[in-house]
Motif scaffolding. Structure first.
Motif, PDB file in Angstrom:
ATOM      1  N   UNK A  23      -5.419  -5.400  -5.579  1.00 46.80           N
ATOM      2  CA  UNK A  23      -5.347  -6.888  -4.952  1.00 46.80           C
ATOM      3  C   UNK A  23      -5.686  -7.770  -5.994  1.00 46.80           C
ATOM      4  N   UNK A  24      -6.567  -7.310  -6.798  1.00 47.39           N
ATOM      5  CA  UNK A  24      -7.037  -8.330  -7.904  1.00 47.39           C
ATOM      6  C   UNK A  24      -5.838  -8.748  -8.988  1.00 47.39           C
ATOM      7  N   UNK A  25      -4.725  -7.981  -8.867  1.00 40.96           N
ATOM      8  CA  UNK A  25      -3.795  -8.429  -9.829  1.00 40.96           C
ATOM      9  C   UNK A  25      -2.610  -9.420  -9.114  1.00 40.96           C
ATOM     10  N   UNK A  26      -2.602  -9.758  -7.735  1.00 39.59           N
ATOM     11  CA  UNK A  26      -1.546 -10.423  -7.241  1.00 39.59           C
ATOM     12  C   UNK A  26      -1.992 -11.991  -7.525  1.00 39.59           C
ATOM     13  N   UNK A  27      -0.891 -12.461  -7.829  1.00 41.56           N
ATOM     14  CA  UNK A  27      -1.071 -14.137  -8.252  1.00 41.56           C
ATOM     15  C   UNK A  27      -0.682 -15.072  -6.666  1.00 41.56           C
ATOM     16  N   UNK A  28       0.063 -14.233  -5.912  1.00 42.30           N
ATOM     17  CA  UNK A  28       0.605 -14.828  -4.636  1.00 42.30           C
ATOM     18  C   UNK A  28       0.048 -14.038  -3.509  1.00 42.30           C
ATOM     19  N   UNK A  29      -1.357 -13.715  -3.316  1.00 40.36           N
ATOM     20  CA  UNK A  29      -1.732 -12.701  -2.443  1.00 40.36           C
ATOM     21  C   UNK A  29      -1.428 -12.975  -1.013  1.00 40.36           C
ATOM     22  N   UNK A  30      -1.851 -14.302  -0.811  1.00 38.90           N
ATOM     23  CA  UNK A  30      -1.441 -14.837   0.787  1.00 38.90           C
ATOM     24  C   UNK A  30      -0.287 -14.590   0.926  1.00 38.90           C
ATOM     25  N   UNK A  31       0.998 -14.842   0.504  1.00 40.27           N
ATOM     26  CA  UNK A  31       2.350 -14.741   0.523  1.00 40.27           C
ATOM     27  C   UNK A  31       2.854 -13.232   0.605  1.00 40.27           C
ATOM     28  N   UNK A  32       2.069 -12.300  -0.122  1.00 39.51           N
ATOM     29  CA  UNK A  32       2.319 -10.955   0.194  1.00 39.51           C
ATOM     30  C   UNK A  32       1.781 -10.442   1.235  1.00 39.51           C
ATOM     31  N   UNK A  33       0.494 -10.611   1.596  1.00 44.04           N
ATOM     32  CA  UNK A  33      -0.097 -10.279   2.803  1.00 44.04           C
ATOM     33  C   UNK A  33       0.574 -10.719   4.071  1.00 44.04           C
ATOM     34  N   UNK A  34       0.892 -11.797   4.073  1.00 41.32           N
ATOM     35  CA  UNK A  34       1.687 -12.404   5.397  1.00 41.32           C
ATOM     36  C   UNK A  34       3.081 -11.730   5.470  1.00 41.32           C
ATOM     37  N   UNK A  35       3.760 -11.240   4.590  1.00 37.36           N
ATOM     38  CA  UNK A  35       4.862 -10.721   4.725  1.00 37.36           C
ATOM     39  C   UNK A  35       4.670  -9.008   5.007  1.00 37.36           C
ATOM     40  N   UNK A  36       3.736  -8.497   4.609  1.00 32.98           N
ATOM     41  CA  UNK A  36       3.183  -7.528   4.892  1.00 32.98           C
ATOM     42  C   UNK A  36       2.650  -7.333   6.298  1.00 32.98           C
ATOM     43  N   UNK A  37       2.182  -8.233   6.900  1.00 31.98           N
ATOM     44  CA  UNK A  37       1.873  -8.377   8.257  1.00 31.98           C
ATOM     45  C   UNK A  37       3.175  -8.407   9.059  1.00 31.98           C
ATOM     46  N   UNK A  38       4.189  -8.855   8.595  1.00 35.21           N
ATOM     47  CA  UNK A  38       5.585  -8.672   9.227  1.00 35.21           C
ATOM     48  C   UNK A  38       6.100  -7.572   9.493  1.00 35.21           C
ATOM     49  N   UNK A  39       5.914  -6.560   8.405  1.00 36.74           N
ATOM     50  CA  UNK A  39       6.741  -5.341   8.332  1.00 36.74           C
ATOM     51  C   UNK A  39       5.865  -4.304   8.960  1.00 36.74           C
TER      52      UNK A  39
END
Length: 210
Positions: free
Chosen positions: A118-134
């Motif tokens: 998780x510490x390597x993500x520069x756009x973590x909120x966007x990634x996690x928002x789309x993860x919630x979708x899938x």
């Protein structure tokens, strides 16, 4: 935690991630005790027979060996590592820092894990928002991390925080994503006689709201 400035997600090494991860690394990034703690979390939160997404995957997924899943998809940056992972039924090569949207249909997974990445993500909120979708509604994500990393690729804010700060930060990411509930921080660091041994292991659990 207040909104974070873009500088919080800068890295010492801003070269393309594909270049950094071009060579496969067949190593584990936490010790055996911490790995066992990750596996136990998956044992507790991932449904047997479920469809699992291993996000930011590599050559090993740390899934409990005695549990069978109907589908395990790995998404990572190194093709050779993903091809070698025996638990994956499918895999995708994708850089989440340039393309944070996931190439999967809504509600196509029952659970997801992000292991020491998780510490390597520069756009973590966007990634996690789309993860919630899938994920299906109520589906858990297990985001685990330690105090070890590739320093040049971890984002600046990660370097500025201690273990408690990391837990708070990851909870903040999920809350900001807006489609997660039951967000819980955990300290699963291996201990003997009440004292921590080896690498620490922390996790934040959230459940998708759909």
């Amino acid at each position: 935690m207040p909104d974070l400035p873009s500088a919080a997600f800068r890295r010492q090494d801003e070269t393309p991630d594909e270049q950094f991860y071009q060579q496969p690394r067949y190593v584990t990034h936490i010790d055996d005790g911490a790995i066992a703690a990750v596996t136990q979390l998956y044992r507790e939160f991932f449904p047997a027979g479920g469809r699992i997404l291993d996000l930011m995957s590599s050559w090993v997924s740390h899934l409990p060996p005695e549990v069978a899943y109907s589908r395990v998809v790995g998404l990572g940056l190194n093709r050779a590592e993903l091809e070698r992972n025996p638990r994956l039924s499918e895999w995708v090569v994708q850089n989440l820092n340039t393309t944070p949207l996931l190439p999967f249909e809504a509600a196509s997974f029952d659970a997801a894990g992000i292991t020491v990445s998780i510490d390597y993500l520069t756009r973590p909120v966007e990634v996690l928002r789309d993860l919630g979708r899938v994920l299906v509604p109520g589906g858990p994500v297990v985001i685990s991390f330690s105090n070890r990393c590739f320093p040049s690729k971890a984002v600046a804010i990660w370097h500025s925080l201690d273990d408690a700060g990391h837990l708070e930060l990851v909870q903040h990411f999920l809350a900001e994503a807006g489609n997660w509930t039951d967000i819980v921080p955990l300290d699963r660091s291996p201990r003997q006689a009440g004292r921590r041994t080896g690498d620490p292991l922390f996790a934040v659990i959230g459940r998708a709201t759909g």
